[in-house]
Design a protein around this motif. Structure first.
Motif, PDB file in Angstrom:
ATOM      1  N   ALA A  88       0.863  -1.192   0.000  1.00  0.00           N
ATOM      2  CA  ALA A  88       0.000   0.000   0.000  1.00  0.00           C
ATOM      3  C   ALA A  88       0.892   1.232   0.000  1.00  0.00           C
ATOM      4  O   ALA A  88       2.003   1.204   0.529  1.00  0.00           O
ATOM      5  N   LEU A  89       0.379   2.310  -0.569  1.00  0.00           N
ATOM      6  CA  LEU A  89       1.144   3.538  -0.695  1.00  0.00           C
ATOM      7  C   LEU A  89       0.284   4.697  -0.224  1.00  0.00           C
ATOM      8  O   LEU A  89      -0.873   4.828  -0.641  1.00  0.00           O
ATOM      9  N   VAL A  90       0.863   5.535   0.654  1.00  0.00           N
ATOM     10  CA  VAL A  90       0.129   6.631   1.267  1.00  0.00           C
ATOM     11  C   VAL A  90       0.823   7.947   0.922  1.00  0.00           C
ATOM     12  O   VAL A  90       2.045   8.065   1.070  1.00  0.00           O
TER      13      VAL A  90
ATOM     14  N   LEU B 141      -2.959   3.648  -3.365  1.00  0.00           N
ATOM     15  CA  LEU B 141      -3.484   2.340  -3.785  1.00  0.00           C
ATOM     16  C   LEU B 141      -3.576   1.420  -2.573  1.00  0.00           C
ATOM     17  O   LEU B 141      -2.868   1.565  -1.592  1.00  0.00           O
ATOM     18  N   ASN B 142      -4.518   0.480  -2.691  1.00  0.00           N
ATOM     19  CA  ASN B 142      -4.753  -0.561  -1.680  1.00  0.00           C
ATOM     20  C   ASN B 142      -5.027   0.021  -0.294  1.00  0.00           C
ATOM     21  O   ASN B 142      -4.552  -0.502   0.718  1.00  0.00           O
TER      22      ASN B 142
ATOM     23  N   PRO C 134      -6.833  -2.105  -8.592  1.00  0.00           N
ATOM     24  CA  PRO C 134      -6.429  -2.920  -9.747  1.00  0.00           C
ATOM     25  C   PRO C 134      -5.002  -2.595 -10.172  1.00  0.00           C
ATOM     26  O   PRO C 134      -4.523  -1.478  -9.968  1.00  0.00           O
ATOM     27  N   PRO C 135      -4.302  -3.546 -10.749  1.00  0.00           N
ATOM     28  CA  PRO C 135      -2.972  -3.238 -11.286  1.00  0.00           C
ATOM     29  C   PRO C 135      -3.067  -2.141 -12.345  1.00  0.00           C
ATOM     30  O   PRO C 135      -4.063  -2.014 -13.046  1.00  0.00           O
ATOM     31  N   GLY C 136      -2.032  -1.329 -12.433  1.00  0.00           N
ATOM     32  CA  GLY C 136      -2.047  -0.241 -13.392  1.00  0.00           C
ATOM     33  C   GLY C 136      -1.065   0.842 -12.994  1.00  0.00           C
ATOM     34  O   GLY C 136      -0.185   0.642 -12.149  1.00  0.00           O
TER      35      GLY C 136
ATOM     36  N   VAL D 232       2.520  -2.278   4.187  1.00  0.00           N
ATOM     37  CA  VAL D 232       2.124  -3.606   3.752  1.00  0.00           C
ATOM     38  C   VAL D 232       0.881  -3.995   4.542  1.00  0.00           C
ATOM     39  O   VAL D 232       0.818  -3.821   5.763  1.00  0.00           O
ATOM     40  N   LEU D 233      -0.125  -4.483   3.833  1.00  0.00           N
ATOM     41  CA  LEU D 233      -1.371  -4.950   4.449  1.00  0.00           C
ATOM     42  C   LEU D 233      -1.227  -6.444   4.718  1.00  0.00           C
ATOM     43  O   LEU D 233      -1.250  -7.262   3.790  1.00  0.00           O
TER      44      LEU D 233
END
Length: 489
Positions: free
Chosen positions: A245-247, A255-256, A263-265, A300-301
């Protein structure tokens, strides 16, 4: 007998002839140079080495009035008899970017083919209409197709600055397709190093490469590292059923986030593009060219024990010290507020869900008795001065467990913090019936303590029993600011 005239030297003449006098040294050098020249001419010797270039001339105007073209500058080689030709090129070409061409503008190669429209070619009086043909071997020949016919003709080279193909970055120069280096010169081959310097040697930045192996005992979001401002060539990878995950700096998940998988991208973040990949297998990666324009927080989740998160990036030398200080101030492994046990999953039954619930459903609250009275200035002063954190927050959710209650809050205003607070935090209160209770969707002024377990796996914000939690109001804001001035140093 001839008489010889004698004359006594003056003091200044004696000084000039003295050893080490600069005038004497210049005289000897001049005499030696003259002697070498005479000997070379007398013996028929030839000069050695290449000639010398004149200074570069000024750059020419751009070859095109709109879009991407080239400009050129030149220099001359000055050779004495017997000298070798100068080393290097007599012309340099660089890319010049003009304003974008208007919609419907005719491409440069099309214009060159159209110059032959209506003119007899191929030794006959027959004329044709010509359009570019891109299937010929030499990209920098003016290959034009006769419209309505199955043949093309080459009219020689295209003009300098013509694109090699409609979608390529290369430009034709003297019949060759050349690409621009990072210095803007066509054919120079100059490349940026990992630090972003054109033609550099990777010595102005440092390579950070580590593996995050902490955590693994509890589910939820765990902080991996800060990716500092100015980072380049970022790469993160992990192989498990956990998720990266990115904040962003404002607390927004790129994301996440919030337990929901993205989704990937390609994602825009901190002034760069982050490419996120996740296949059917357990491998997951993040990559970004950078440089980042602001900090990013990598998390990381966790859904299973952490086998390791590999991350690497290049960082300017002048930023490395502050990065290390930030990492140490945040404890490197930052606060990990989610203590739900992880159940290891068998390798033969992988699970890659499309969504993960952000938090478990709240249990039906039991009837709770009244809380002890904790009002008053003395109570406020005691908790403000003895707490690690005092902040205004909005309660987003509540999760009751057997022995404690977890509040998810959004931090709105910080009055006091002995370590950094994120935009979203978890605040823990002891017991199934915490005192004072916090209602979802309301704003409070909270005083919390930091509680770290002996093994370092838990780092929590704790709201003590009968602690300080008041509905936020302008009057409460004034009271807590007054309390801040009365705490002992």
């Amino acid at each position: 007998m001839d008489t010889v005239e004698t004359r006594k030297l003056k003091p200044e003449e004696m000084e000039w002839l003295a050893p080490g006098h600069p005038g004497r040294s210049r005289l000897f050098r001049t005499l030696l140079l003259l002697l070498w020249t005479l000997l070379s001419c007398h013996l028929g010797g030839t000069a050695q080495g290449p000639g010398e270039w004149t200074p570069w001339g000024s750059w020419s105007r751009c070859s095109l009035s709109c879009g991407r073209g080239v400009s050129v500058r030149s220099r001359r080689c000055v050779q004495l008899p017997g000298e070798e030709p100068c080393w290097g090129d007599s012309h340099e070409y660089r890319v010049c970017q003009q304003p974008d061409c208007p919609p419907g503008a005719i491409p440069f190669r099309d214009l060159q083919c159209a110059l032959y429209n209506g003119h007899p070619v191929l030794g006959t009086q027959k004329t044709y209409q010509w359009v570019p043909f891109h299937g010929a071997p030499n990209l920098c020949d003016l290959n034009c197709l006769a419209e309505g016919h199955a043949f093309y003709h080459s009219f020689g080279r295209v003009l300098d600055g013509t694109p090699c193909t409609p979608r390529a970055q290369g430009l034709c120069i003297a019949g060759r397709c050349l690409s621009a280096g990072c210095d803007g010169l066509l054919g120079s081959g100059a490349l940026e190093d990992r630090c972003g310097l054109c033609g550099g040697a990777n010595d102005s930045c440092l390579f950070v490469q580590r593996v995050f192996r902490d955590a693994g005992a509890f589910a939820g979001y765990w902080n991996v590292t800060l990716i500092p401002e100015g980072a380049r060539h970022i790469r993160v990878a992990q192989r498990s059923h956990n998720h990266l995950a990115l904040v962003a700096r404002d607390g927004h998940y790129v994301l996440n986030g919030d337990g929901v998988l993205s989704p990937p991208g390609t994602y825009e973040a901190a002034g760069t593009r982050v490419v996120y990949t996740r296949g059917a297998g357990p491998e997951e990666t993040l990559q970004a060219a950078g440089p980042t324009s602001q900090e990013l927080l990598l998390q990381v989740l966790l859904r299973e024990p952490n086998p390791g998160v590999h991350f690497e990036f290049w960082l300017p030398r002048e930023r490395y010290g502050s990065f290390q200080a930030q990492a140490q101030a945040l404890g490197w492994s930052l606060r990990q507020p989610q203590p739900r046990e992880v159940e290891p999953q068998p390798a033969e039954t992988p699970v890659v869900p499309e969504a993960i619930p952000a938090r478990a459903a709240s249990q039906t609250p039991d009837s709770c008795g009244p809380c002890p009275d904790s009002r008053g200035r003395a109570h406020r002063l005691l908790h403000y001065c003895g707490s690690d954190f005092v902040f205004q927050a909005r309660v987003l959710g509540r999760h009751r467990q057997a022995q404690e209650t977890r509040y998810e809050v959004r931090v709105l205003l910080i009055y006091k913090n002995r370590s950094p607070l994120r935009t979203r935090e978890y605040v823990w209160a002891p017991g199934h019936c915490p005192c004072p209770p916090l209602a979802p969707h309301r704003e409070y002024l909270l005083a919390a303590r930091r509680l770290v377990s002996p093994d370092g796996t838990r780092d929590r914000l704790l709201l003590p029993h009968a602690g300080y939690a008041r509905p936020w109001s302008p009057a409460e804001d004034s009271r807590v600011r007054l309390a801040a001035r009365r705490c002992p140093v």
